[in-house]
Design a protein around this motif. Structure first.
Motif, short mmCIF file in Angstrom:
data_model
loop_
_atom_site.label_atom_id
_atom_site.label_comp_id
_atom_site.label_asym_id
_atom_site.label_seq_id
_atom_site.Cartn_x
_atom_site.Cartn_y
_atom_site.Cartn_z
N GLY A 37 0.87 -0.98 0.04
CA GLY A 37 -0.60 -0.03 0.33
C GLY A 37 0.73 1.12 -0.04
N SER A 38 1.71 1.38 0.50
CA SER A 38 2.92 2.76 1.14
C SER A 38 3.23 3.13 -0.67
CB SER A 38 4.07 2.20 1.61
OG SER A 38 4.76 3.51 1.67
N ILE A 39 3.80 1.82 -1.43
CA ILE A 39 4.42 1.43 -2.61
C ILE A 39 3.85 2.33 -3.79
CG2 ILE A 39 5.35 0.37 -4.68
CD1 ILE A 39 6.34 -1.49 -2.48
N LEU A 40 1.90 2.13 -3.07
CA LEU A 40 1.22 2.19 -3.84
C LEU A 40 0.64 3.24 -3.81
CD1 LEU A 40 -1.40 -0.05 -4.33
CD2 LEU A 40 0.22 0.36 -5.84
N ARG A 41 1.22 4.56 -2.71
CA ARG A 41 1.25 5.73 -2.70
C ARG A 41 1.88 6.44 -3.13
NH1 ARG A 41 0.46 6.72 3.64
NH2 ARG A 41 -0.52 9.37 3.04
N SER A 42 3.57 6.34 -3.64
CA SER A 42 4.38 6.68 -3.82
C SER A 42 4.81 6.61 -5.80
CB SER A 42 6.16 5.94 -3.19
OG SER A 42 6.35 6.28 -2.14
N ALA A 43 4.09 5.59 -6.05
CA ALA A 43 3.68 5.63 -7.25
C ALA A 43 3.03 6.97 -7.32
CB ALA A 43 3.14 4.10 -7.79
N ALA B 98 1.87 -6.75 -10.66
CA ALA B 98 2.57 -7.27 -9.81
C ALA B 98 2.92 -8.32 -10.07
CB ALA B 98 0.91 -7.36 -8.95
N LEU B 99 3.89 -8.73 -9.69
CA LEU B 99 4.23 -10.95 -10.70
C LEU B 99 3.43 -11.72 -9.31
CD1 LEU B 99 8.08 -10.38 -11.40
CD2 LEU B 99 5.41 -9.62 -13.10
N LYS B 100 2.79 -12.71 -9.75
CA LYS B 100 2.42 -13.95 -9.03
C LYS B 100 3.18 -13.69 -7.69
CE LYS B 100 -0.06 -16.87 -11.90
NZ LYS B 100 -0.02 -17.57 -12.53
N GLY B 101 2.41 -14.22 -6.26
CA GLY B 101 3.55 -13.98 -5.40
C GLY B 101 3.04 -12.36 -3.68
N THR B 102 2.94 -11.70 -4.92
CA THR B 102 2.82 -9.82 -4.66
C THR B 102 1.28 -10.17 -4.03
OG1 THR B 102 4.10 -8.72 -6.23
CG2 THR B 102 2.49 -7.45 -4.44
N ALA C 63 -2.22 -9.32 -2.04
CA ALA C 63 -3.45 -9.41 -3.22
C ALA C 63 -3.22 -7.05 -3.23
CB ALA C 63 -4.71 -9.56 -2.38
N LEU C 64 -3.95 -6.57 -4.11
CA LEU C 64 -3.95 -5.54 -4.28
C LEU C 64 -4.56 -5.16 -3.55
CD1 LEU C 64 -2.16 -4.59 -8.32
CD2 LEU C 64 -1.53 -4.79 -5.56
N TRP C 65 -6.52 -4.93 -4.02
CA TRP C 65 -7.67 -5.04 -3.79
C TRP C 65 -7.85 -5.69 -2.25
CZ3 TRP C 65 -9.02 -0.44 -6.05
CH2 TRP C 65 -8.79 0.12 -7.02
#
Length: 259
Positions: free
Chosen positions: A129-135, A145-149, A151-153
């Motif tokens: 979530g923090s990386i998405l904020r920075s993005a 997001a590659l498999k193993g990351t 779940a984005l939502w």
């Protein structure tokens, strides 16, 4: 809002209550149900500000008499839920008095030339979530997001993202081979290899690859990278948290762009 357009729910066995319970407690339920539960006014306002239209707005009985008119008009349908049911549908220690249900669109097509962030098995929801904020903050609108990351939502990623989701193109469950479609160079980071980031001329646009908290970027992704950089740590620490590293890297790319 007229009573005809409002549904009141008082039973914990109600189908919607059961669905919201799943969405708030199961990190991958959204994949099966095709919708997400946004709890609290901050996430709801963030979604509306980006043009998202909720299918349902859910309000507690105590909050319903004072709900601002713009909230009552935000969704296709309003739901008023008994106060005793709030803990059933909440992922928070102190349940919020309102929330939205959003129907998720289908996965977007990968944009080959877009400034991107690649997540390689980043597993902590708070980090993701923090990386998405920075993005979102630094203009990297595509997240792969590659498999193993994580779940984005998922609820935890949504809360950590603080609304960033609604301004991003999110693709998840990808295999590394999908990155062949990228037309921008991939940059990887390391604590020990590559030239210092401040000494590099960074390509723009580019795709920053960020790896697993313990193992870093996998060998297959690293082999696809055109550049490796290192973040200097004069304080002597062995490594940085992946979300902190992401913020440094994305900011380094963004500072040369027009604002």
């Amino acid at each position: 809002m007229t009573s005809e357009a409002t549904v009141h729910i008082s039973s914990r066995d109600n189908a919607l209550v059961k669905e919201l319970r799943r969405l708030s407690q199961d990190s991958t339920a959204y994949r099966k149900l095709g919708r997400v539960w946004l709890e609290g006014d901050h996430l709801c306002r963030a979604a509306l500000s980006r043009g998202w239209k909720p299918s349902l707005a859910v309000f507690s009985e105590s909050f319903w008499p004072e709900v601002p008119v713009e909230w009552t008009r935000a969704a296709i349908k309003n739901i008023v839920i008994a106060e005793a049911l709030l803990p059933e549908i909440s992922g928070l220690e102190s349940p919020a008095r309102m929330g939205f249900v959003l129907d998720l669109p289908g996965a977007p097509a990968l944009a080959p030339g877009a400034p991107s962030v690649i997540l390689d098995r980043v597993q902590d929801a708070g980090n993701v979530g923090s990386i998405l904020r920075s993005a979102a903050a630094f203009g990297f609108r595509q997240v792969l997001a590659l498999k193993g990351t994580a779940a984005l939502w998922s609820p935890k990623v949504l809360r950590a993202g603080m609304g960033a989701h609604f301004g991003l193109q999110l693709l998840e469950g990808l295999e590394p081979v999908a990155l062949e479609a990228l037309a921008v160079p991939i940059i990887v980071t390391s604590s020990h290899q590559g030239a210092l980031i401040q000494q590099q001329v960074l390509p723009d646009p580019c795709a920053w690859a960020l790896g697993h908290e313990g193992q870093g970027v996998g060998a297959e992704l690293a082999a696809r990278a055109g550049l490796a950089v290192r973040i200097g740590q004069p304080g002597g620490e062995e490594s940085l948290n992946v979300a902190a590293a992401a913020a440094i890297c994305l900011h380094a790319s963004a500072i040369g762009r027009p604002r």
